[in-house]
Design an enzyme around this catalytic site. Structure first.
Site, short mmCIF file in Angstrom:
data_model
loop_
_atom_site.label_atom_id
_atom_site.label_comp_id
_atom_site.label_asym_id
_atom_site.label_seq_id
_atom_site.Cartn_x
_atom_site.Cartn_y
_atom_site.Cartn_z
N PRO A 2 93.99 86.89 -36.97
CA PRO A 2 92.55 87.16 -36.85
C PRO A 2 91.73 85.98 -37.37
CG PRO A 2 93.70 89.06 -37.75
CD PRO A 2 94.69 87.93 -37.73
N GLU A 3 90.77 85.54 -36.58
CA GLU A 3 89.89 84.44 -36.96
C GLU A 3 88.51 85.01 -37.29
OE1 GLU A 3 90.19 81.17 -34.15
OE2 GLU A 3 92.26 81.74 -33.66
N LYS A 59 87.99 83.77 -43.17
CA LYS A 59 88.86 84.83 -42.66
C LYS A 59 89.14 85.90 -43.71
CE LYS A 59 91.22 81.38 -39.79
NZ LYS A 59 92.52 80.75 -39.47
N HIS A 92 104.53 100.15 -40.22
CA HIS A 92 104.29 99.02 -41.12
C HIS A 92 103.07 99.27 -42.01
CE1 HIS A 92 107.34 96.71 -39.02
NE2 HIS A 92 106.78 97.07 -37.88
N ARG A 111 103.95 91.81 -40.02
CA ARG A 111 104.67 90.63 -40.51
C ARG A 111 104.58 90.47 -42.03
NH1 ARG A 111 103.87 85.71 -36.37
NH2 ARG A 111 105.76 85.06 -37.51
N ARG A 154 88.23 60.55 -41.18
CA ARG A 154 89.49 61.32 -41.11
C ARG A 154 90.34 60.83 -39.95
NH1 ARG A 154 90.21 65.49 -44.43
NH2 ARG A 154 88.40 66.09 -45.69
N ARG A 263 100.73 73.09 -33.69
CA ARG A 263 100.29 74.37 -33.11
C ARG A 263 100.27 74.25 -31.59
NH1 ARG A 263 97.37 77.32 -36.94
NH2 ARG A 263 97.60 79.06 -35.48
#
Length: 305
Positions: A2-3, A59, A92, A111, A154, A263
Site C-alpha cells: 500500500p502506497e 505510508k 492471517h 506476509r 544525486r 524493482r
C-alpha cells in the site's frame, strides 16, 4: 505494498467507524507484529484508551489516543478494517482491538511484515522510518523547488530517488512508474540530471497521479482492501504499471518491464527514451490482475486531471 493513496483511503474509511470509540481490550494473536513496547505492555496501555483521530504520514497510519500515538505500518500486505464480532476471522489475523460499541478493529497480514509501535508521551519508540520521512507530496510545502533541492547532485536513478522515503514520503513502485510516465522521464535517468523544466513537470505529475489515485480509492491487485473491506478502483486507469507488452496509450509502442533500483519498472521506450549508456535488465511480465486486459481509461502523459 500500500502506497500513499491506499493508506489515505484506509484512514478515510476507518475514521467514521473508529474515532470516538474506546478500546475495551486488545487481543494479540501474533506477538511479533507488536514492535514497541512488549506485547503485554502494549495491550495493557491501550485498554480504555479512546481514538481521538487518525492521521497519515507517508505510508504510516497514526492513531491519536490522548497523549499516546499508535503507529501502524501495513508494509506489503497489511490490512486494517472494522467489522462485527460475528464476521469470520481470516487465516492471517494477528491483532484485534475490541471496541466499546461491540465492533472490532482487526489487523490481518498475509506476509507478516507490518505491525505496530505504541509511542510514549514523549515520542519514545518511534520507528526510524517515520522519524526520517521526507515531505508529503500533496502538502503545500512540497514545491518544485523543494523537489529540485532534494534531487540535486544525486547520482542514483530518479526511480530510486522517488522510492526513497527520506526524500519524498508515500511514493512506491506503482505511482513512481506512473508519475515518471506522466512526466515523460525514463526511470533510469540520473536524478541529479533533470532540468528545471523536467523537475517542475515531474512535481506536477506526482501530485496529479496521487490525487487521482486517492480519488479512485487506491489500486487493488490482490490483497489491498480499505477499512471497510472494499477494493480500490485505480487499476484500470494505470497507464504503464502492470501493462508490460500492452501498447502505450500515447504512441502504441509496447510497454517494457525492466529492473531499475532492484524493482520491476514499467515504461514506454518511445515516450521515455532510455538514457545513453544505460543497460537495462529485462523482467518477466506477469499477467495483469484482469488477465492483462485492455485498460479502461487510458490517458496520455501529463493528464490525470
Amino acid at each position: 505494498m500500500p502506497e500513499l493513496p491506499e493508506v489515505e483511503t484506509v484512514r478515510r474509511t476507518l475514521c467514521p467507524r473508529v474515532v470516538g470509540r474506546r478500546i475495551r481490550r486488545v487481543e494479540i494473536l501474533t506477538p511479533r507484529q507488536i514492535y514497541h513496547p512488549d506485547p503485554a505492555t502494549f495491550a495493557a496501555d491501550l485498554e480504555g484508551a479512546v481514538f481521538d483521530d487518525i492521521e497519515r504520514r507517508g505510508k504510516y497510519l497514526l492513531f491519536r489516543l490522548g497523549p499516546r500515538i499508535l503507529v501502524a505500518h501495513l508494509r506489503m500486505s497489511g490490512h486494517l478494517y472494522v467489522c462485527g464480532p460475528e464476521a469470520p476471522r481470516p487465516r492471517h489475523l494477528h491483532v484485534v482491538f475490541h471496541l466499546d460499541d461491540g465492533g472490532e478493529l482487526r489487523y490481518a497480514d498475509q506476509r507478516k511484515f507490518g505491525g505496530f509501535h505504541l509511542l510514549g508521551p514523549g515520542g519514545e519508540g518511534m520507528p526510524p522510518g517515520l522519524a526520517n520521512l521526507g515531505p508529503e507530496p500533496l502538502s503545500p510545502e512540497f514545491t518544485p523547488q523543494v523537489l529540485a533541492e532534494r534531487l540535486a547532485g544525486r547520482h542514483t536513478s530518479i526511480k530510486a530517488a522517488l522510492l526513497n522515503q527520506a526524500l519524498v514520503a508515500g511514493l512506491g513502485n506503482i505511482y513512481a512508474d506512473e508519475a515518471l510516465f506522466c512526466a515523460r522521464i525514463h526511470p533510469a535517468r540520473e536524478a541529479g540530471s533533470l532540468t528545471p523544466a523536467e523537475v517542475e513537470r515531474l512535481h506536477g505529475c506526482i501530485r496529479r497521479v496521487l490525487l487521482r489515485a486517492v480519488e479512485r480509492r487506491g489500486t487493488t491487485f490482490s490483497l489491498y482492501r480499505d477499512g471497510e473491506g472494499n477494493e480500490g478502483d485505480m487499476y484500470d486507469e494505470l497507464q504503464v504499471f502492470d501493462r508490460a507488452g500492452e501498447p502505450c496509450p500515447v504512441c502504441g509502442t509496447p510497454i517494457r518491464k525492466v529492473a531499475v533500483a532492484q524493482r520491476g519498472t514499467h515504461f514506454c521506450p518511445r515516450c521515455q527514451p532510455v538514457p545513453e549508456g544505460v543497460a537495462l535488465s529485462p523482467r518477466r511480465a506477469r499477467p495483469g490482475r484482469r488477465g492483462n486486459s485492455v485498460r479502461v481509461a487510458a490517458e496520455p502523459p501529463g493528464t490525470y486531471e
